[in-house]
Design a protein around this motif. Structure first.
Motif, PDB file in Angstrom:
ATOM      1  N   UNK A 126     -49.653  22.617 -13.419  1.00 14.20           N
ATOM      2  CA  UNK A 126     -48.995  23.809 -12.879  1.00 14.20           C
ATOM      3  C   UNK A 126     -47.521  23.791 -13.309  1.00 14.20           C
ATOM      4  N   UNK A 127     -47.246  24.025 -14.585  1.00 13.12           N
ATOM      5  CA  UNK A 127     -45.865  23.911 -15.080  1.00 13.12           C
ATOM      6  C   UNK A 127     -44.876  24.821 -14.380  1.00 13.12           C
ATOM      7  N   UNK A 128     -45.294  26.043 -14.002  1.00 12.99           N
ATOM      8  CA  UNK A 128     -44.359  26.955 -13.338  1.00 12.99           C
ATOM      9  C   UNK A 128     -43.920  26.384 -11.995  1.00 12.99           C
ATOM     10  N   UNK A 129     -44.877  25.911 -11.227  1.00  6.12           N
ATOM     11  CA  UNK A 129     -44.542  25.334  -9.928  1.00  6.12           C
ATOM     12  C   UNK A 129     -43.692  24.085 -10.100  1.00  6.12           C
ATOM     13  N   UNK A 130     -44.073  23.234 -11.053  1.00  3.61           N
ATOM     14  CA  UNK A 130     -43.341  21.987 -11.246  1.00  3.61           C
ATOM     15  C   UNK A 130     -41.924  22.232 -11.776  1.00  3.61           C
ATOM     16  N   UNK A 131     -41.775  23.251 -12.637  1.00  6.65           N
ATOM     17  CA  UNK A 131     -40.466  23.504 -13.248  1.00  6.65           C
ATOM     18  C   UNK A 131     -39.546  24.303 -12.341  1.00  6.65           C
ATOM     19  N   UNK A 132     -40.097  25.304 -11.671  1.00  8.38           N
ATOM     20  CA  UNK A 132     -39.251  26.233 -10.916  1.00  8.38           C
ATOM     21  C   UNK A 132     -39.432  26.142  -9.403  1.00  8.38           C
ATOM     22  N   UNK A 133     -40.459  25.448  -8.961  1.00 10.49           N
ATOM     23  CA  UNK A 133     -40.727  25.345  -7.531  1.00 10.49           C
ATOM     24  C   UNK A 133     -40.117  24.122  -6.885  1.00 10.49           C
ATOM     25  N   UNK A 134     -39.527  23.234  -7.661  1.00  5.94           N
ATOM     26  CA  UNK A 134     -38.874  22.037  -7.145  1.00  5.94           C
ATOM     27  C   UNK A 134     -37.387  22.126  -7.472  1.00  5.94           C
ATOM     28  N   UNK A 135     -36.545  22.033  -6.449  1.00  3.65           N
ATOM     29  CA  UNK A 135     -35.117  22.260  -6.635  1.00  3.65           C
ATOM     30  C   UNK A 135     -34.477  21.383  -7.713  1.00  3.65           C
ATOM     31  N   UNK A 136     -34.786  20.090  -7.810  1.00  5.37           N
ATOM     32  CA  UNK A 136     -34.128  19.290  -8.863  1.00  5.37           C
ATOM     33  C   UNK A 136     -34.357  19.847 -10.268  1.00  5.37           C
ATOM     34  N   UNK A 137     -35.591  20.318 -10.542  1.00  9.15           N
ATOM     35  CA  UNK A 137     -35.865  20.896 -11.864  1.00  9.15           C
ATOM     36  C   UNK A 137     -35.267  22.287 -11.999  1.00  9.15           C
ATOM     37  N   UNK A 138     -35.368  23.099 -10.936  1.00  8.61           N
ATOM     38  CA  UNK A 138     -34.787  24.449 -10.989  1.00  8.61           C
ATOM     39  C   UNK A 138     -33.276  24.379 -11.163  1.00  8.61           C
ATOM     40  N   UNK A 139     -32.652  23.403 -10.525  1.00  9.21           N
ATOM     41  CA  UNK A 139     -31.205  23.234 -10.682  1.00  9.21           C
ATOM     42  C   UNK A 139     -30.842  22.970 -12.142  1.00  9.21           C
ATOM     43  N   UNK A 140     -31.640  22.161 -12.827  1.00 11.48           N
ATOM     44  CA  UNK A 140     -31.392  21.893 -14.246  1.00 11.48           C
ATOM     45  C   UNK A 140     -31.571  23.145 -15.096  1.00 11.48           C
ATOM     46  N   UNK A 141     -32.556  23.984 -14.750  1.00 11.70           N
ATOM     47  CA  UNK A 141     -32.764  25.249 -15.461  1.00 11.70           C
ATOM     48  C   UNK A 141     -31.527  26.135 -15.322  1.00 11.70           C
ATOM     49  N   UNK A 142     -30.988  26.226 -14.108  1.00  9.22           N
ATOM     50  CA  UNK A 142     -29.804  27.054 -13.877  1.00  9.22           C
ATOM     51  C   UNK A 142     -28.586  26.494 -14.605  1.00  9.22           C
ATOM     52  N   UNK A 143     -28.444  25.176 -14.605  1.00  9.97           N
ATOM     53  CA  UNK A 143     -27.320  24.561 -15.328  1.00  9.97           C
ATOM     54  C   UNK A 143     -27.432  24.852 -16.825  1.00  9.97           C
ATOM     55  N   UNK A 144     -28.642  24.704 -17.370  1.00 16.35           N
ATOM     56  CA  UNK A 144     -28.832  24.974 -18.799  1.00 16.35           C
ATOM     57  C   UNK A 144     -28.468  26.410 -19.134  1.00 16.35           C
ATOM     58  N   UNK A 145     -28.853  27.335 -18.283  1.00 20.09           N
ATOM     59  CA  UNK A 145     -28.591  28.753 -18.559  1.00 20.09           C
ATOM     60  C   UNK A 145     -27.097  29.062 -18.496  1.00 20.09           C
ATOM     61  N   UNK A 146     -26.458  28.709 -17.387  1.00 13.74           N
ATOM     62  CA  UNK A 146     -25.061  29.107 -17.203  1.00 13.74           C
ATOM     63  C   UNK A 146     -24.081  28.237 -17.986  1.00 13.74           C
ATOM     64  N   UNK A 147     -24.391  26.966 -18.165  1.00  9.37           N
ATOM     65  CA  UNK A 147     -23.453  26.074 -18.843  1.00  9.37           C
ATOM     66  C   UNK A 147     -23.562  26.121 -20.362  1.00  9.37           C
TER      67      UNK A 147
END
Length: 558
Positions: A238-259
């Motif tokens: 379940x990559x969507x849940x694992x990537x975006x449903x867990x805050x530690x991974x979602x936080x990295x996604x947001x950092x990658x986008x904005x930074x």
């Protein structure tokens, strides 16, 4: 690249030589950029072929918007193929992507024109751009991850730098094919919209690049990091849940986008695409010269991607990328002003000597930002502003009393515009053309050039400005593949990396040309469109400095 091969160590029972890993991954990414640059470089011809019912400025905005539409679907492709890559494997995902992408690009060369089938032509083109954008959404993530997961940690930046430099290879290939075709068939035959139009040839050439890329990728083994996950039964279901449903991974996604990705999307596309639109449309530089300048910048960028990627192996990813985006931000406005002075000094001199003002009722002025192509330029203010935008002339706006007819003031000379509302289409066009010609005559009298004079151009200054832009863009982009791959856990790496990357390149980068162009047309300031990349780059500078962790040397098995 042979030293990369020598240092690579086998990580699984079935491995692929590092040279093949890099070459096959870069080939598909180069084709991605080839598609990008042939469509972008031919946007003026695309406008005439598929949006023939629109005025030149409206047609160009529509073509640039269509360019963005393909990019808008990249995040969807990132989600689709990110899941494929994290569940079925890296190899399967980007093999599917390059096949879809190649078929859609080839098909664009087969499309009928607006003159032949009417609205069916732009509808078909939109459909193919959507298909391209969706396929492209899975391309970059697969290539970057595949190389990163094969590379030795101490040389991961250098190895992935070859994927980044494929942008230059794609650009050089696109501009070279366009240049050779133009010279071979002549400008008239190249630009004509019918079945024999030479502009179709670069799209047909893409089938050869696709065939090479597919052949190379069929020779690849699966990524060792993913193969270990699969063998251990730990691959994500379940990559969507694992990537975006867990805050530690979602936080990295947001950092990658904005930074990282807001700067990458806005600044890189400004340097290697919008600068060409700026030179041709606002500085009135001919297409061949403009393409040559961008081509030389691309040639310079090729070794710089690898250099800055190598440098990030020595000093870290973060300082190199942060320095690149900071340099880009500082150089943006003065660089484009110097570009104007080098490309069309007569225009700059006329702007200072004889300023132009549009005196109009604000209620009479539209934004001229129309992505549908349905808006008509019929008010006196819009006709005046369209005429000045088409001439590449910078102007100021002054409010007039309600109901007033717009007037263009070229120094002390006043030229009345015309209100074409309520007129038939032919009558409206005739009235608009008459006003446009009167404005053009006043501009010519005041010393505003119709075209850039080749004898007065400062090619050295132009190349120097583009070199600074290129250094900034390559310092930002060169280490990025390694940094993104290292940022995310192996289990969700394909999905988590692909989404922020394609949100940045697809939405922020893909719509940069049309938004910046429309800001210029609406404001009258040829530099106003630069606020778009400036704001997004500034966001990344702050976020990168505050939030992006250093990732150099991290294990990719975690």
């Amino acid at each position: 690249m042979s030293d990369i091969t020598a240092d690579a160590a086998p990580a699984a029972p079935k491995t692929t030589p590092m040279r093949t890993v890099v070459a096959a991954s870069a080939a598909g990414t180069a084709f991605e950029w080839y598609d990008f640059f042939i469509f972008g470089s031919l946007q003026a011809i695309i406008a005439k072929t598929f949006f023939a019912e629109l005025s030149p400025i409206a047609g160009q905005i529509a073509a640039l918007a269509l360019f963005g539409v393909g990019f808008a679907f990249r995040p969807l492709g990132a989600l689709i193929f990110g899941r494929v890559g994290d569940v079925l494997g890296r190899k399967a995902a980007f093999l599917i992507c390059v096949s879809m992408m190649g078929g859609a690009t080839f098909a664009i060369g087969l499309l009928p024109s607006y003159q032949q089938v009417g609205l069916t032509a732009p509808i078909l083109l939109i459909g193919l751009r959507i298909l391209q954008g969706t396929a492209l959404g899975g391309q970059y993530g697969g290539a970057a991850i595949y190389v990163a997961e094969h590379a030795p940690p101490a040389r991961r930046g250098l190895s992935t730098g070859w994927v980044q430099t494929s942008a230059a290879f794609g650009l050089v290939a696109a501009l070279t094919v366009i240049f050779i075709t133009r010279r071979a068939v002549g400008e008239a035959a190249f630009s004509q919209p019918g079945w024999t139009g030479g502009w179709r040839i670069p799209f047909f050439v893409s089938v050869g690049l696709v065939a090479i890329s597919i052949w190379m990728r069929t020779r690849l083994a699966e990524s060792p990091a993913f193969q270990r996950l699969k063998d251990a039964g730990e691959a994500s279901r379940a990559p969507y849940r694992d990537a975006f449903g867990h805050w530690p991974n979602l936080k990295l996604v947001l950092i990658a986008f904005f930074a990282l990705m807001t700067a990458q999307g806005a600044y890189w596309y400004t340097v290697f695409f919008y600068s060409g639109v700026f030179m041709q449309t606002f500085l009135k530089v001919d297409a061949d010269y403009t393409n040559l300048m961008i081509l030389l910048a691309a040639v310079l960028s090729a070794p710089l991607y690898v250099f800055f990627a190598w440098l990030s192996d020595k000093v870290g990813r973060k300082p190199v990328m942060l320095a690149g985006m900071t340099l880009g931000l500082v150089a943006l406005f003065p660089g484009f002003m110097l570009l104007s002075a080098g490309a069309n000094p007569a225009l700059v001199a006329a702007t200072h000597a004889t300023p132009v003002t549009v005196v109009a009722d604000p209620a009479d002025c539209g934004s001229q930002f129309d992505l549908t192509g349905k808006a008509k330029v019929v008010s006196s203010c819009d006709i005046a502003k369209a005429a000045l935008a088409g001439a590449g002339v910078r102007y100021a706006s002054v409010a007039a009393p309600a109901g007033s007819l717009a007037v263009v003031k070229v120094g002390a000379v006043a030229v009345a515009s015309v209100d074409a509302r309520g007129l038939s289409a032919p009558a409206a066009k005739a009235a608009s053309d008459k006003a446009t010609h009167a404005i053009a005559a006043a501009l010519a009298t005041a010393g505003y050039p119709v075209k850039s004079d080749p004898a007065k151009r400062n090619t050295g200054l132009i190349l120097a400005v583009l070199a600074v832009f290129t250094i900034a863009a390559t310092a930002l982009y060169g280490p990025m593949a390694a940094a993104l791959a290292e940022l995310f856990p192996a289990k969700v790496r394909y999905t988590a990396l692909s989404l922020p990357y394609h949100l940045g390149t697809g939405w922020i980068g893909g719509f940069q040309p049309v938004v910046s162009f429309s800001i210029v047309v609406a404001s009258g300031d040829i530099y106003a469109g630069l606020w778009y990349p400036a704001i997004f780059t500034a966001i990344s500078v702050v976020c990168c400095f505050l939030f992006l962790p250093e990732t150099r040397g991290r294990s990719l098995d975690a």
